[in-house]
Scaffold this active site. Sequence first.
Site, short mmCIF file in Angstrom:
data_model
loop_
_atom_site.label_atom_id
_atom_site.label_comp_id
_atom_site.label_asym_id
_atom_site.label_seq_id
_atom_site.Cartn_x
_atom_site.Cartn_y
_atom_site.Cartn_z
N CYS A 52 0.99 -1.42 0.02
CA CYS A 52 0.00 -0.17 0.30
C CYS A 52 0.67 1.11 0.14
O CYS A 52 2.30 1.35 0.77
CB CYS A 52 -1.00 -0.03 0.74
SG CYS A 52 -1.67 1.32 1.25
N CYS A 55 0.81 3.08 3.59
CA CYS A 55 0.47 3.52 5.16
C CYS A 55 2.22 3.00 5.41
O CYS A 55 2.88 3.91 4.69
CB CYS A 55 1.13 0.88 4.75
SG CYS A 55 -1.03 0.29 5.52
N HIS A 123 -4.32 0.34 8.05
CA HIS A 123 -5.17 -0.25 6.18
C HIS A 123 -6.64 -0.50 6.13
O HIS A 123 -7.14 -0.62 5.33
CB HIS A 123 -3.77 -1.53 5.72
CG HIS A 123 -3.98 -1.35 4.42
ND1 HIS A 123 -4.03 -0.22 3.71
CD2 HIS A 123 -5.29 -2.35 3.65
CE1 HIS A 123 -4.56 -1.31 2.36
NE2 HIS A 123 -4.99 -2.09 2.61
N ASN A 189 -13.45 9.76 -1.07
CA ASN A 189 -14.43 8.67 -2.01
C ASN A 189 -14.36 7.55 -1.16
O ASN A 189 -12.75 7.07 -1.22
CB ASN A 189 -13.38 9.10 -3.56
CG ASN A 189 -14.44 9.91 -4.29
OD1 ASN A 189 -14.89 10.34 -4.32
ND2 ASN A 189 -12.86 10.37 -5.12
N SER A 197 -8.89 3.82 -5.61
CA SER A 197 -7.81 3.16 -5.84
C SER A 197 -7.34 2.66 -5.20
O SER A 197 -6.22 1.99 -5.21
CB SER A 197 -7.41 4.31 -6.88
OG SER A 197 -6.98 5.45 -6.03
N HIS A 200 -6.89 1.98 2.06
CA HIS A 200 -6.18 2.42 3.17
C HIS A 200 -6.84 4.18 3.16
O HIS A 200 -7.37 4.59 2.71
CB HIS A 200 -4.83 3.11 2.53
CG HIS A 200 -4.08 3.54 4.56
ND1 HIS A 200 -3.37 2.39 4.97
CD2 HIS A 200 -4.58 4.34 4.75
CE1 HIS A 200 -3.11 3.40 5.68
NE2 HIS A 200 -4.12 4.28 5.85
N HIS A 202 -8.34 7.03 3.38
CA HIS A 202 -8.08 8.94 3.35
C HIS A 202 -9.24 9.25 2.78
O HIS A 202 -9.36 9.07 1.93
CB HIS A 202 -6.41 8.47 2.98
CG HIS A 202 -7.02 8.60 0.70
ND1 HIS A 202 -7.09 7.02 0.26
CD2 HIS A 202 -7.24 8.64 -0.75
CE1 HIS A 202 -7.99 6.36 -0.40
NE2 HIS A 202 -7.14 7.84 -1.17
N GLN A 204 -8.92 13.32 0.19
CA GLN A 204 -8.16 14.50 -0.72
C GLN A 204 -8.78 15.57 -0.21
O GLN A 204 -10.16 16.34 0.59
CB GLN A 204 -8.30 14.10 -2.23
CG GLN A 204 -7.97 13.01 -2.59
CD GLN A 204 -8.29 12.86 -3.71
OE1 GLN A 204 -7.59 13.22 -5.14
NE2 GLN A 204 -8.96 11.03 -3.99
#
Length: 387
Positions: A52, A55, A123, A189, A197, A200, A202, A204
């Site tokens: 990943c 990570c 993760h 998302n 994509s 993990h 996260h 933006q």
Amino acid sequence: MPDAILDDISHRRYNALRGTWILVSPHRTKRPWQGQQEGATQTSLPEYDPSCYLCPGNKRAQGDANPKYTAEEPFVFVNDYSAVKEEQADYNPPDQDGSISARLLRAESTTGKCYVITFNPAHNLTLADLQPGQILPIIRAWTRIYTAHLSPKSPLASVSQPTTLAPASHDESITAPKAQYRYMQIFENKGAAMGCSNPHPHGQIWTTTSLPEEPAAELVQLSKYRREQGGAHLLEDYAQLEAEKQERVVYENASFLALCPWWATWPFEVMVVSKKHRRALVDLSEQEKTQLAEALQEVTRRYDNLFETHFPYSMGLHQAPLEGTNDEIESSHFHIHFYPPLLRSASVRKFLVGYEMLAEPQRDITPEQAAARLRNCAGVLYRKNMA
């Protein structure tokens, strides 16, 4: 309660936040479904994945290594594949004053800066898995980054605390923006169904020199309402109305309402809205940030419990522009949209096609029905009860 007949007949609802309409067709939930079905979440992720690129300690796609960040301090970095860039070739439209081409074939240059923010080093933990105290550092990081990009001319600059983008130990490569950007869109998302994509946890952050269409359309309505109602705020009035009616409320605390809006497009769409007029993250007190963390955890946990799956969605914060007129700043009202695609189960999703693309948005179950189902999904996250 709203007229019971609205649960059975097709009707249109007005979206006061965007000045648009939506068609509601509750009887369509009875139709058989033989179309595409999404696969329910079956896989369990490891706490750490050596492949990943998000990570702690791992290398990202372009070779930079992530620090050993912790849950107390989310890791923020400039997106390796940014949608907009700080520097690019200049674009000067040809001088065609008065021509049809000048009227119809318009373009303008947009620059900006895009960030990725990890929510947690683990993760396999989503917002639904985190406790409010673990979400609070994310909200604080959002606030720091927003503050660092605020125009010094903004009325918000006088209430925001001086800040850097993030602790130097984690983000030494992040520098101050090279331009004064107009707007910052913070979003997440979640799930492959929403184009994510990497699983993990996260989000933006995109900053641009332009004001995007969705928040711009909302600002028009917020400003119009404030002007026509003698200084009243649309979403403050709306939050008070929904708190009184309790028909579409999913969760409520002292500072925030989580509700299925009267005008919702997506089947289980939720809006988290500040009860009091708050223009942006920098207006929130520490207590309000804590209660925002509670609201986010309640919404995401109920989503996952609804169909006992990792519920996909796009979530985004709408708040005051980084730079704008006094009217734009003062008319803004902090709120968060959740747009999830699932309709009937973990495997059947809603598609905005046909009539929705060519005429106007349409939904099947009513917001009241959706809110009732989400209210009933409180309690322990379903995954914790699984062997």
